[in-house]
Design a protein around this motif. Structure first.
Motif, PDB file in Angstrom:
ATOM      1  N   LEU A 194     -13.815   1.241   2.254  1.00 29.14           N
ATOM      2  CA  LEU A 194     -12.689   1.625   1.408  1.00 29.14           C
ATOM      3  C   LEU A 194     -13.185   2.135   0.060  1.00 29.14           C
ATOM      4  N   PRO A 195     -12.578   3.201  -0.476  1.00 35.48           N
ATOM      5  CA  PRO A 195     -12.985   3.718  -1.789  1.00 35.48           C
ATOM      6  C   PRO A 195     -12.866   2.660  -2.881  1.00 35.48           C
ATOM      7  N   GLY A 196     -13.912   2.516  -3.685  1.00 33.08           N
ATOM      8  CA  GLY A 196     -13.895   1.563  -4.779  1.00 33.08           C
ATOM      9  C   GLY A 196     -14.238   0.143  -4.398  1.00 33.08           C
ATOM     10  N   VAL A 197     -14.576  -0.066  -3.126  1.00 34.24           N
ATOM     11  CA  VAL A 197     -14.913  -1.411  -2.657  1.00 34.24           C
ATOM     12  C   VAL A 197     -16.400  -1.485  -2.333  1.00 34.24           C
ATOM     13  N   GLY A 198     -17.126  -2.308  -3.087  1.00 32.15           N
ATOM     14  CA  GLY A 198     -18.530  -2.551  -2.828  1.00 32.15           C
ATOM     15  C   GLY A 198     -18.725  -3.942  -2.255  1.00 32.15           C
TER      16      GLY A 198
ATOM     17  N   ALA B 225       0.831  -1.206   0.000  1.00 34.75           N
ATOM     18  CA  ALA B 225       0.000   0.000   0.000  1.00 34.75           C
ATOM     19  C   ALA B 225       0.865   1.256   0.000  1.00 34.75           C
ATOM     20  N   GLN B 226       1.936   1.255   0.776  1.00 33.80           N
ATOM     21  CA  GLN B 226       2.817   2.419   0.847  1.00 33.80           C
ATOM     22  C   GLN B 226       3.484   2.681  -0.504  1.00 33.80           C
ATOM     23  N   ALA B 227       3.892   1.606  -1.184  1.00 29.74           N
ATOM     24  CA  ALA B 227       4.572   1.761  -2.467  1.00 29.74           C
ATOM     25  C   ALA B 227       3.619   2.268  -3.548  1.00 29.74           C
ATOM     26  N   ILE B 228       2.388   1.779  -3.562  1.00 28.64           N
ATOM     27  CA  ILE B 228       1.422   2.264  -4.551  1.00 28.64           C
ATOM     28  C   ILE B 228       1.026   3.696  -4.254  1.00 28.64           C
ATOM     29  N   LEU B 229       0.865   4.029  -2.982  1.00 30.06           N
ATOM     30  CA  LEU B 229       0.537   5.414  -2.615  1.00 30.06           C
ATOM     31  C   LEU B 229       1.625   6.366  -3.103  1.00 30.06           C
ATOM     32  N   ALA B 230       2.868   5.917  -3.031  1.00 38.17           N
ATOM     33  CA  ALA B 230       3.983   6.763  -3.460  1.00 38.17           C
ATOM     34  C   ALA B 230       3.962   7.015  -4.971  1.00 38.17           C
ATOM     35  N   LEU B 231       3.304   6.146  -5.726  1.00 42.20           N
ATOM     36  CA  LEU B 231       3.204   6.356  -7.175  1.00 42.20           C
ATOM     37  C   LEU B 231       2.328   7.550  -7.504  1.00 42.20           C
TER      38      LEU B 231
ATOM     39  N   LEU C  95      -3.342   2.561   5.219  1.00 40.63           N
ATOM     40  CA  LEU C  95      -2.179   2.966   6.019  1.00 40.63           C
ATOM     41  C   LEU C  95      -2.599   3.755   7.251  1.00 40.63           C
ATOM     42  N   ASP C  96      -3.579   4.626   7.097  1.00 37.41           N
ATOM     43  CA  ASP C  96      -4.009   5.468   8.209  1.00 37.41           C
ATOM     44  C   ASP C  96      -4.783   4.694   9.271  1.00 37.41           C
ATOM     45  N   LEU C  97      -5.597   3.740   8.828  1.00 36.45           N
ATOM     46  CA  LEU C  97      -6.524   3.084   9.761  1.00 36.45           C
ATOM     47  C   LEU C  97      -6.195   1.624  10.069  1.00 36.45           C
ATOM     48  N   HIS C  98      -5.428   0.964   9.189  1.00 36.69           N
ATOM     49  CA  HIS C  98      -5.254  -0.480   9.354  1.00 36.69           C
ATOM     50  C   HIS C  98      -3.793  -0.936   9.244  1.00 36.69           C
ATOM     51  N   GLY C  99      -2.867  -0.020   9.417  1.00 38.22           N
ATOM     52  CA  GLY C  99      -1.461  -0.388   9.376  1.00 38.22           C
ATOM     53  C   GLY C  99      -1.006  -0.938   8.038  1.00 38.22           C
ATOM     54  N   GLY C 100      -1.729  -0.564   6.967  1.00 43.17           N
ATOM     55  CA  GLY C 100      -1.368  -1.031   5.637  1.00 43.17           C
ATOM     56  C   GLY C 100      -1.884  -2.414   5.309  1.00 43.17           C
ATOM     57  N   GLU C 101      -2.608  -3.042   6.249  1.00 47.25           N
ATOM     58  CA  GLU C 101      -3.133  -4.385   6.039  1.00 47.25           C
ATOM     59  C   GLU C 101      -4.602  -4.344   5.630  1.00 47.25           C
ATOM     60  N   VAL C 102      -5.051  -5.391   4.992  1.00 50.74           N
ATOM     61  CA  VAL C 102      -6.456  -5.499   4.598  1.00 50.74           C
ATOM     62  C   VAL C 102      -7.273  -5.955   5.797  1.00 50.74           C
ATOM     63  N   PRO C 103      -8.298  -5.223   6.179  1.00 51.48           N
ATOM     64  CA  PRO C 103      -9.091  -5.606   7.354  1.00 51.48           C
ATOM     65  C   PRO C 103     -10.000  -6.792   7.041  1.00 51.48           C
ATOM     66  N   PRO C 104     -10.192  -7.704   8.004  1.00 49.95           N
ATOM     67  CA  PRO C 104     -11.030  -8.887   7.780  1.00 49.95           C
ATOM     68  C   PRO C 104     -12.494  -8.649   8.132  1.00 49.95           C
ATOM     69  N   SER C 105     -12.965  -7.437   7.938  1.00 49.28           N
ATOM     70  CA  SER C 105     -14.309  -7.045   8.322  1.00 49.28           C
ATOM     71  C   SER C 105     -15.053  -6.497   7.120  1.00 49.28           C
ATOM     72  N   ARG C 106     -16.286  -6.952   6.926  1.00 42.92           N
ATOM     73  CA  ARG C 106     -17.067  -6.439   5.804  1.00 42.92           C
ATOM     74  C   ARG C 106     -17.253  -4.933   5.900  1.00 42.92           C
TER      75      ARG C 106
ATOM     76  N   THR D 104      -7.731   4.288  -1.267  1.00 46.72           N
ATOM     77  CA  THR D 104      -7.793   3.075  -0.452  1.00 46.72           C
ATOM     78  C   THR D 104      -6.461   2.804   0.231  1.00 46.72           C
ATOM     79  N   CYS D 105      -5.361   2.960  -0.494  1.00 48.82           N
ATOM     80  CA  CYS D 105      -4.037   2.761   0.098  1.00 48.82           C
ATOM     81  C   CYS D 105      -3.814   3.718   1.260  1.00 48.82           C
ATOM     82  N   ARG D 106      -4.215   4.956   1.077  1.00 54.89           N
ATOM     83  CA  ARG D 106      -4.067   5.945   2.151  1.00 54.89           C
ATOM     84  C   ARG D 106      -4.884   5.532   3.377  1.00 54.89           C
TER      85      ARG D 106
END
Length: 229
Positions: free
Chosen positions: A125-129, A72-78, A108-119, A103-105
């Motif tokens: 997240l932006p773009g996630v339905g 996530a950090q690397a894509i955000l840097a792009l 990083l801000d809310l989940h330590g760069g990891e994907v949360p296991p919660s619906r 979403t990457c931002r």
């Protein structure tokens, strides 16, 4: 792509539904997504990109993207423009680039760069339905969810497996009628069946493992078969 309009056929009974998945499992005991990824984060990004795009086109883009920017950090840097350069052959790439950067931002801000296991957290997240969240919950976290895309919507209605006028209606019906032992992998079996056999314009009924269980009345025949004399 929005699921095509389709008229539901007569419903299967519970024994027929069970047999459907027995046969699909026999043909493919360990079904999996065709998206290429190495981490839960990469899966999430690939699924976001797959909306209105083929898995093949997504894999072509993410092969280079994930090699250069795997986190996530690397894509955000792009930035949006940098990311767009990797995905510009995918439909709606500008909107997807914007959503993925946001979403990457947020990851990083809310989940330590990891994907949360919660619906709830995924759908925030932006773009996630719902469909994307279902894929991630199922594939990454092993939840027995069923993400209804255009293929599953078609297969469920056409065969009589589960009727519904909307993807959500079909999802809810599938969750009710798919036997528990098959529910974890049902998404993969149905999407692959819809992609390669029960195709939209002309399904390959003559090579379908569940043709005798399917209630669709307009079954096709092998165009290359030699007629009996």
């Amino acid at each position: 792509m929005a699921p095509e309009s389709i008229t539901a056929t007569a419903g299967m009974n519970s024994a027929q539904r069970h047999e459907v998945f027995v046969r699909l499992r026999s043909a493919n005991p360990e079904p999996a997504t065709e998206l290429a990824y190495a981490t839960n984060f990469q899966l999430l990004i690939a699924v976001i990109l797959s909306a209105q795009a083929t898995d093949k086109s997504v894999n072509l883009a993410t092969g280079k993207l994930f090699a250069d920017a795997p986190t996530a950090q690397a894509i955000l840097a792009l930035g949006e423009d940098g990311l767009a350069g990797y995905i510009n052959r995918i439909g709606l790439h500008q909107t997807k680039a914007r959503n993925i950067i946001a979403t990457c931002r947020q990851l990083l801000d809310l989940h330590g760069g990891e994907v949360p296991p919660s619906r709830a957290a995924l759908e925030a997240l932006p773009g996630v339905g719902r469909k994307t969240a279902n894929v991630v919950l199922n594939t990454a976290f092993g939840e027995a969810t069923i993400a209804v895309d255009t293929h599953i919507f078609r297969v469920a209605n056409r065969t009589g497996l589960a009727a519904g006028k909307t993807p959500l209606a079909v999802e809810r019906e599938l969750l009710k009628v798919v036997p528990e032992e098959f529910k974890l992998s049902a998404h993969h079996w149905l999407i692959l069946h819809g992609r390669y056999v029960c195709k939209a314009r002309r399904p390959d009924c003559w090579r379908c493992a569940i043709a005798d269980l399917c209630a669709w009345p307009e079954k096709t025949v092998d165009p290359y078969a030699v007629p009996e004399r």
